[in-house]
Each structure stands twice: as C-alpha cells, then as structure tokens.
Design a protein around this motif. Structure first.
Motif, short mmCIF file in Angstrom:
data_model
loop_
_atom_site.label_atom_id
_atom_site.label_comp_id
_atom_site.label_asym_id
_atom_site.label_seq_id
_atom_site.Cartn_x
_atom_site.Cartn_y
_atom_site.Cartn_z
N ALA A 121 -11.14 25.04 -14.06
CA ALA A 121 -11.93 24.04 -14.77
C ALA A 121 -11.29 22.66 -14.73
CB ALA A 121 -12.13 24.46 -16.23
N ALA A 122 -10.02 22.60 -14.37
CA ALA A 122 -9.30 21.33 -14.38
C ALA A 122 -9.83 20.41 -13.28
CB ALA A 122 -7.81 21.57 -14.18
N PRO A 123 -9.88 19.10 -13.52
CA PRO A 123 -10.32 18.17 -12.49
C PRO A 123 -9.36 18.18 -11.31
CG PRO A 123 -9.34 16.99 -14.34
CD PRO A 123 -9.48 18.43 -14.77
N GLU A 124 -9.86 17.80 -10.16
CA GLU A 124 -9.03 17.80 -8.95
C GLU A 124 -7.86 16.84 -9.11
OE1 GLU A 124 -9.48 16.88 -4.17
OE2 GLU A 124 -11.24 16.98 -5.47
N ASP A 125 -6.69 17.30 -8.71
CA ASP A 125 -5.48 16.50 -8.83
C ASP A 125 -5.50 15.39 -7.78
OD1 ASP A 125 -2.97 15.49 -9.18
OD2 ASP A 125 -1.89 17.30 -8.58
N PRO A 126 -5.44 14.12 -8.20
CA PRO A 126 -5.49 13.02 -7.23
C PRO A 126 -4.14 12.73 -6.58
CG PRO A 126 -5.31 12.12 -9.43
CD PRO A 126 -5.38 13.64 -9.58
N THR A 127 -3.09 13.44 -6.98
CA THR A 127 -1.75 13.16 -6.50
C THR A 127 -1.67 13.34 -4.98
OG1 THR A 127 -0.80 13.88 -8.60
CG2 THR A 127 0.69 13.74 -6.71
N VAL A 128 -1.03 12.39 -4.32
CA VAL A 128 -0.80 12.46 -2.87
C VAL A 128 0.63 12.95 -2.67
CG1 VAL A 128 -0.77 11.18 -0.70
CG2 VAL A 128 -2.35 10.50 -2.53
N ARG A 129 0.80 14.05 -1.94
CA ARG A 129 2.12 14.63 -1.73
C ARG A 129 2.46 14.65 -0.24
NH1 ARG A 129 -0.05 17.60 -6.02
NH2 ARG A 129 1.27 17.60 -7.89
N VAL A 130 3.61 14.10 0.09
CA VAL A 130 4.10 14.11 1.47
C VAL A 130 5.59 14.41 1.43
CG1 VAL A 130 4.34 12.85 3.63
CG2 VAL A 130 2.39 12.37 2.13
N ARG A 132 8.97 15.33 0.31
CA ARG A 132 9.58 15.47 -1.02
C ARG A 132 9.03 14.47 -2.03
NH1 ARG A 132 13.65 11.64 -1.44
NH2 ARG A 132 13.81 10.33 0.40
N CYS A 133 8.03 13.70 -1.62
CA CYS A 133 7.51 12.63 -2.48
C CYS A 133 6.10 12.93 -2.96
CB CYS A 133 7.52 11.30 -1.73
SG CYS A 133 9.17 10.74 -1.25
N ALA A 134 5.79 12.47 -4.17
CA ALA A 134 4.46 12.63 -4.76
C ALA A 134 4.07 11.32 -5.43
CB ALA A 134 4.45 13.77 -5.77
N LEU A 135 2.85 10.85 -5.13
CA LEU A 135 2.37 9.59 -5.70
C LEU A 135 1.09 9.86 -6.46
CD1 LEU A 135 2.35 6.13 -4.02
CD2 LEU A 135 0.29 6.93 -5.17
N ASP A 136 1.07 9.44 -7.73
CA ASP A 136 -0.10 9.57 -8.58
C ASP A 136 -0.81 8.22 -8.63
OD1 ASP A 136 -1.99 9.79 -10.60
OD2 ASP A 136 -0.74 11.08 -11.85
N PRO A 137 -1.98 8.10 -8.00
CA PRO A 137 -2.67 6.81 -7.98
C PRO A 137 -3.27 6.42 -9.33
CG PRO A 137 -4.00 8.48 -6.90
CD PRO A 137 -2.68 9.13 -7.21
N VAL A 138 -3.41 7.40 -10.23
CA VAL A 138 -3.98 7.10 -11.55
C VAL A 138 -2.93 6.41 -12.42
CG1 VAL A 138 -4.98 8.07 -13.64
CG2 VAL A 138 -5.60 9.01 -11.40
N THR A 139 -1.73 7.00 -12.48
CA THR A 139 -0.66 6.41 -13.29
C THR A 139 0.16 5.40 -12.49
OG1 THR A 139 0.88 8.21 -12.70
CG2 THR A 139 -0.49 8.51 -14.66
N ARG A 140 -0.13 5.33 -11.17
CA ARG A 140 0.60 4.43 -10.27
C ARG A 140 2.10 4.67 -10.38
NH1 ARG A 140 -2.08 1.14 -7.53
NH2 ARG A 140 -0.37 -0.32 -7.17
N SER A 141 2.48 5.92 -10.14
CA SER A 141 3.88 6.31 -10.21
C SER A 141 4.24 7.15 -9.00
CB SER A 141 4.16 7.09 -11.50
OG SER A 141 3.36 8.27 -11.54
N LEU A 142 5.49 7.04 -8.57
CA LEU A 142 5.99 7.77 -7.41
C LEU A 142 7.23 8.53 -7.81
CD1 LEU A 142 5.88 8.23 -4.26
CD2 LEU A 142 7.47 6.30 -4.08
N THR A 143 7.31 9.78 -7.38
CA THR A 143 8.52 10.58 -7.58
C THR A 143 8.94 11.17 -6.24
OG1 THR A 143 7.26 12.61 -8.07
CG2 THR A 143 7.89 11.22 -9.94
#
Length: 217
Positions: A121-130, A132-143
């Motif tokens: 039921a959860a909305p699709e995760d918008p996070t882009v993962r490549v 070892r890195c993950a970028l969340d375009p909603v919170t505009r954060s990179l790990t």
C-alpha cells in the motif's frame, strides 16, 4: 510471497518452512548474518525474519548494514533476547517488528501478512540508487554508504542528473543545459564534477573523453 529467514536453529527453520508453506508462502533460509545480508540485498524477497544470535555476527549488525545499503525490506526480529534494551535497539536500527521466542506461529503469520500489506500500500519510493549512493529527490538529500553527504543545491542538481541517467553517458552539452542553462561556460561543469568527486570519491564519476560523464556511485 517470498520470505527470507536468517536463523541458525535448524529445528525452528524446519518448523517455519512447513508452516509458511501451508500458508502459501515461500521461504528461503540463510544460516549466517553474512549469507542473510547478501540474500536480502538481492532484492527477491518481500520480508526478512531475522534472529539476533547468529554464528558470525549479531542480527543487529545485519540490520544496520541492510539499512545502510538503502534497503527498505521489512524486517521482523525473532529472538530469545527480550529485554527492553534489545527491543529498542532493534527498532532504532530499522526493524519493523520484534517478536520474542517462544512465539505463536499464528501471530507471526499475522504480522508477516500485515507488513506485506503495508508495503504493497505504500507509495512508490522516489529514491534514486546507484552503487553505494542513494538520492531522495523529495527531501533533496544524498547518502553514500548510509552516511549523509552535504551538497550545495547546484551540486545536488548535477548529482541527480548523473544518477538518474547512470545507465548511459551524460553528455557535456546535456549537463550544462540541464543544470546551468545553455548560455553557461563550458568549464563550470568540470569544476562541479571535481567538487562531487571530492565529496563522493574519485571513482564515483567516470570521465568519458570527448563525450561527458557517467555516474558509478
């Protein structure tokens, strides 16, 4: 539905396999934390049932590394360690549920189905993962490796462009137009790629001579 059980007690493994099969759920098994983490990161499971007392490392370590890798796989901890401290520790490290041994199979089954429904039921995760890195375009954060990376807005914009098109080379003209506008100076791209490499590592971005850049993470 496919569940991954990370547990070294063979009698419990057999019991759960039989019970889950009867309930129409497939189960894979890993005996050690290392095997369990590798199987979980393959991305072919809907949920993990994780013991804490594993032969090679604590389940807490497996859970921490799983979350650091960017996985949102639901995890139910199933363990004989029932102190409040252990429960809090498990939940803080990213577990979705915590069940003590001995346990009711019917209750475990209900919790498995509850977590599966919640994930569907959860909305699709918008996070882009490549890599070892993950970028969340909603919170505009990179790990990277689970650690936050501080970037300027322009650096983040360039990183997002490269990560969203990591399956190909992003041309210099494309990057300049998307991030700075067509009237930008050509050398500004090289400067910002150098900034990103300083923060992400020299191998994070490949230079394709005469064409542009490719993101590896």
């Amino acid at each position: 539905m496919r569940v991954l059980l990370v547990e070294d007690e063979q009698r419990l493994v057999a019991t759960l396999r039989d019970g889950l099969r009867t309930a129409g759920i497939d189960m894979d098994h890993a005996r050690t934390g290392r095997e369990g983490l590798a199987a979980a990161l393959d991305g072919d499971h809907d949920l993990m049932i994780l013991d804490i007392g594993l032969p090679d490392q604590e389940g807490f370590t497996v859970l921490r590394r799983l979350r650091a890798a960017g996985s949102d796989l639901p995890v139910i901890i199933l363990t004989a360690r029932t102190s409040a401290e252990d429960t809090v520790r498990g939940l803080e490290r990213g577990a979705d549920d915590y069940m003590p041994k001995p346990f009711s199979f019917d209750e475990l089954l209900a919790r498995i189905r509850l977590r599966a429904r919640a994930r569907e039921a959860a909305p699709e995760d918008p996070t882009v993962r490549v890599g070892r890195c993950a970028l969340d375009p909603v919170t505009r954060s990179l790990t990277c490796d689970g650690e936050p990376v501080a970037l300027s807005p322009r650096e983040l914009q360039l990183a997002q462009l490269l990560m969203e098109h990591a399956d190909r080379v992003v041309t210099r003209a494309e990057a300049l137009d998307a991030v700075w506008g067509s009237a930008s100076r050509d050398n500004v791209l090289d400067v910002y790629v150098r900034y990103l490499r300083t923060r992400l590592g020299a191998d994070a971005i490949e230079t394709v001579r005469g064409v542009g850049y490719r993101f590896h993470g």
